[in-house]
Design an enzyme around this catalytic site. Sequence first.
Site, PDB file in Angstrom:
ATOM      1  N   GLY A  98      -1.272   3.706  -7.039  1.00  0.00           N
ATOM      2  CA  GLY A  98       0.190   3.660  -6.983  1.00  0.00           C
ATOM      3  C   GLY A  98       0.636   2.458  -6.159  1.00  0.00           C
ATOM      4  O   GLY A  98      -0.129   1.513  -5.941  1.00  0.00           O
ATOM      5  N   PHE A  99       1.866   2.510  -5.667  1.00  0.00           N
ATOM      6  CA  PHE A  99       2.377   1.371  -4.908  1.00  0.00           C
ATOM      7  C   PHE A  99       1.534   1.104  -3.655  1.00  0.00           C
ATOM      8  O   PHE A  99       1.206  -0.046  -3.359  1.00  0.00           O
ATOM      9  CB  PHE A  99       3.844   1.597  -4.531  1.00  0.00           C
ATOM     10  CG  PHE A  99       4.774   1.509  -5.698  1.00  0.00           C
ATOM     11  CD1 PHE A  99       4.954   0.306  -6.363  1.00  0.00           C
ATOM     12  CD2 PHE A  99       5.469   2.618  -6.151  1.00  0.00           C
ATOM     13  CE1 PHE A  99       5.806   0.205  -7.453  1.00  0.00           C
ATOM     14  CE2 PHE A  99       6.328   2.532  -7.238  1.00  0.00           C
ATOM     15  CZ  PHE A  99       6.502   1.329  -7.887  1.00  0.00           C
ATOM     16  N   GLY A 100       1.159   2.155  -2.924  1.00  0.00           N
ATOM     17  CA  GLY A 100       0.382   1.961  -1.697  1.00  0.00           C
ATOM     18  C   GLY A 100      -0.967   1.314  -1.972  1.00  0.00           C
ATOM     19  O   GLY A 100      -1.288   0.239  -1.453  1.00  0.00           O
ATOM     20  N   GLY A 155      -6.321   5.762  -5.267  1.00  0.00           N
ATOM     21  CA  GLY A 155      -4.940   5.806  -5.740  1.00  0.00           C
ATOM     22  C   GLY A 155      -4.410   4.428  -6.083  1.00  0.00           C
ATOM     23  O   GLY A 155      -4.390   3.540  -5.236  1.00  0.00           O
ATOM     24  N   GLU A 163      19.282  11.828 -11.225  1.00  0.00           N
ATOM     25  CA  GLU A 163      19.003  10.995 -12.402  1.00  0.00           C
ATOM     26  C   GLU A 163      18.827  11.857 -13.655  1.00  0.00           C
ATOM     27  O   GLU A 163      19.380  11.563 -14.717  1.00  0.00           O
ATOM     28  CB  GLU A 163      17.684  10.221 -12.214  1.00  0.00           C
ATOM     29  CG  GLU A 163      17.777   9.047 -11.267  1.00  0.00           C
ATOM     30  CD  GLU A 163      16.406   8.615 -10.750  1.00  0.00           C
ATOM     31  OE1 GLU A 163      15.394   9.296 -11.050  1.00  0.00           O
ATOM     32  OE2 GLU A 163      16.356   7.609 -10.030  1.00  0.00           O
ATOM     33  N   VAL A 180     -11.510  11.857  -6.888  1.00  0.00           N
ATOM     34  CA  VAL A 180     -12.218  12.119  -5.640  1.00  0.00           C
ATOM     35  C   VAL A 180     -12.127  13.610  -5.345  1.00  0.00           C
ATOM     36  O   VAL A 180     -11.029  14.169  -5.299  1.00  0.00           O
ATOM     37  CB  VAL A 180     -11.618  11.291  -4.490  1.00  0.00           C
ATOM     38  CG1 VAL A 180     -12.205  11.727  -3.152  1.00  0.00           C
ATOM     39  CG2 VAL A 180     -11.875   9.811  -4.730  1.00  0.00           C
ATOM     40  N   ALA A 216       9.345   3.883  -2.997  1.00  0.00           N
ATOM     41  CA  ALA A 216       8.427   2.801  -3.358  1.00  0.00           C
ATOM     42  C   ALA A 216       8.339   1.715  -2.279  1.00  0.00           C
ATOM     43  O   ALA A 216       7.231   1.291  -1.929  1.00  0.00           O
ATOM     44  CB  ALA A 216       8.836   2.211  -4.705  1.00  0.00           C
TER      45      ALA A 216
END
Lengths: 429, 429
Positions: free
Chosen positions: A15-17, A13, A173, A81, A318
């Site tokens: 993403g942010f992590g 992944g 939003e 995966v 995030a």
Amino acid sequence: MSNDPRKHVVIVGGGFGGLWTTRALASADVRITLIDRRNHHLFQPLLYQVATAGLSAPDIAAPLRHILRKQANVEVRLGEVVGLDAVARSVTLADGEVIAYDYLLLASGATHAYFGHDEWARHAPGLKTLDDALHIRRRVLTAFERAEASDDEAERAAWLHFAVVGGGPTGVELAGTLAEIAHKTLRREFRRIDPSQAKVRLIEAGPRVLASFPESLSEKARAQLQRLGVEVVTGTPVGAIGRDGYSLGAEFVPARTVLWAAGVAASPLGALLDAPRDRAGRVRVEPDLTVPGYPDIFVAGDLASIQQANGQPVPGVAPGAKQMGSYVARAIRARLDGRTIEPFRYVDYGNLATIGRRAAVVDLRGLKFSGFLAWAFWLAAHVFFLIGFRNRLIVMLNWSWAYFTYQRHARIIFGGAGEDGDGKDDDAG
Amino acid sequence: MSNDPRKHVVIVGGGFGGLWTTRALASADVRITLIDRRNHHLFQPLLYQVATAGLSAPDIAAPLRHILRKQANVEVRLGEVVGLDAVARSVTLADGEVIAYDYLLLASGATHAYFGHDEWARHAPGLKTLDDALHIRRRVLTAFERAEASDDEAERAAWLHFAVVGGGPTGVELAGTLAEIAHKTLRREFRRIDPSQAKVRLIEAGPRVLASFPESLSEKARAQLQRLGVEVVTGTPVGAIGRDGYSLGAEFVPARTVLWAAGVAASPLGALLDAPRDRAGRVRVEPDLTVPGYPDIFVAGDLASIQQANGQPVPGVAPGAKQMGSYVARAIRARLDGRTIEPFRYVDYGNLATIGRRAAVVDLRGLKFSGFLAWAFWLAAHVFFLIGFRNRLIVMLNWSWAYFTYQRHARIIFGGAGEDGDGKDDDAG
């Protein structure tokens, strides 16, 4: 590569992590394989802007390879995966490749959840990926076109009814921006319909919107939404969603555009582990973000379920993912050095949500504000955190332009719907 | 609307031809319906930049409604024309609506032609629409990813072989830019493959590339392509194209990415008319751009076949379509006033083609130049003609950035391929 003496860290992944772990291991004596199904890191907090035609897809995404091109100890792999062998310590990709790890980080995020109503998915798309955003953009723009083309009063009204299910930040939003599009952006562009007659409705099953904020800010948010022309319905869950509309209480509401911002489920990768999970499928991790019984497997971001000191869960935002990502890198470094490490601790810097033009709410550790000031703060924070200088500049430019003209430059329909003019394709219907 | 006393002009196609007619009729005492299958006008000369990840799709497209929002006498209709009744003087849309006209302009452009080998289409995509461009972008970016993921030498080579069929302007642009991507943009981003080892081959069946230019400029173009790292093969047609490669003469060449820039056929709308057409399906129009026998039906742009005074056909380029579009507007005005009008005359201001970074050829009525100066001229001309101030600014910014960094910001894979990592989806194969 297999006789490389360095420990192999496999990160699933980007993403942010996952990306924050990867970058924080730049100088560590490890080799890293970063696996993602997509070739880009996505700045998810601005995804709703792509869905509502304010930004182009590439404005909020950067190729993972490009971000990491100078970090010599990382290899980026485009792949999915599909298997995990915690005993042999390897993951299997969809193309059959088996990749062994010394340390594994699962950070594959979350997807939509329809609370057991998966059949709603095709009628009420959610917003997690660029493809989702472009799909929603296409649906919304096409709805106005269909309304313009229709001679039937009821059909026209159904094309001009936009319902957003879920009053969290994404729902707020989307609803706020849809109202701006209908009432400002498209004004004067149609000849038969008046886009400002479009109905934008935000539906929240709970008692208030933005439930993760203090009650006073939820009230402000509701007032700001109403000022933008959004009808806010709280305390009523949606009963059913079909091609022609949705039901709310006993009423069936004809609507051709329903957007889903109500439920989130952890990525199915969590299920590959023999480990306890919460109701949303998140893995209940140890205080050091490892999986119980598997000290070499870490979980971070939206896939991880962990509590703060105050008993509240770490929120799926995030900053939470980034903090977890950095922590995992520190934990791996400590492990390599034979040190122990303090438990993960989430630092809550505050909570912001944007609602629309000049409308937002901010809660900075008790310092609450809303309206134009909150919106300016939100804008600055988000543009500042956008990865890559170029993106930041272009996004600022797009926003300044949009602010003064009310225009949204990405109002381009492509990819499927709109190709046929028969109004019958399920995609747009 | 039907008791509106004004004549009704129906225009099919919002490309250069249709849009230029529409705008030139702004002050005419007519009502106009502009029908397009897509919601946007596309600046086709820069489409190859979207395909090669240099520009975002919305950078080169603008919603037709937005362009025409202030022109009160026009109604824009998203839809596809499927029928034409020249006696009743009406067109039928795919959604069943019948629209009557007093004057009709068909300007629906051109599409790819595979010379009777339609089965090649899925293996060798062409470049006419934004969807085509995003498809090609996905294929090209995915090819490098697949090469990186492969352990098999031959397979890797096939993923790194890019063949462009057709040595006209589009083929030359694509090949030159692909070479730049492989040799510059992606350099250092992969760990197992060296993208600069990728082979980019431009294949032209005729004796030289850019056959519509003077021979000396074709030679310059070939030299510039070779300098950028493109292998130019002329005088040899491609024999067959399949999933795993193509044949050239007696040789089968393993290649996973073949792009088609060889053949153009007029839009099938021409076939709805009982009128003479040329080999490419273009309607052979009268000197006033009307269809023989149908004085109220005009044809403009790539769908029209007409000769210049020198016996050469009017080329299928943007200036030709714009000039025809403006002429049709003048012809309709003349008809309304009961005047006659001189025949259409194409004014050839020159011919430019870009090849890649700092490489282009220009032929301005005999004034020929090439290289950096030609490239700068090409750039200025194209940015100048881009519709809408905002687009121009963003495109300039993107280009300046790309020029100095060699980066291409839109290297984002979305829409289908790349979702699965199994390397088996036909889309990317």
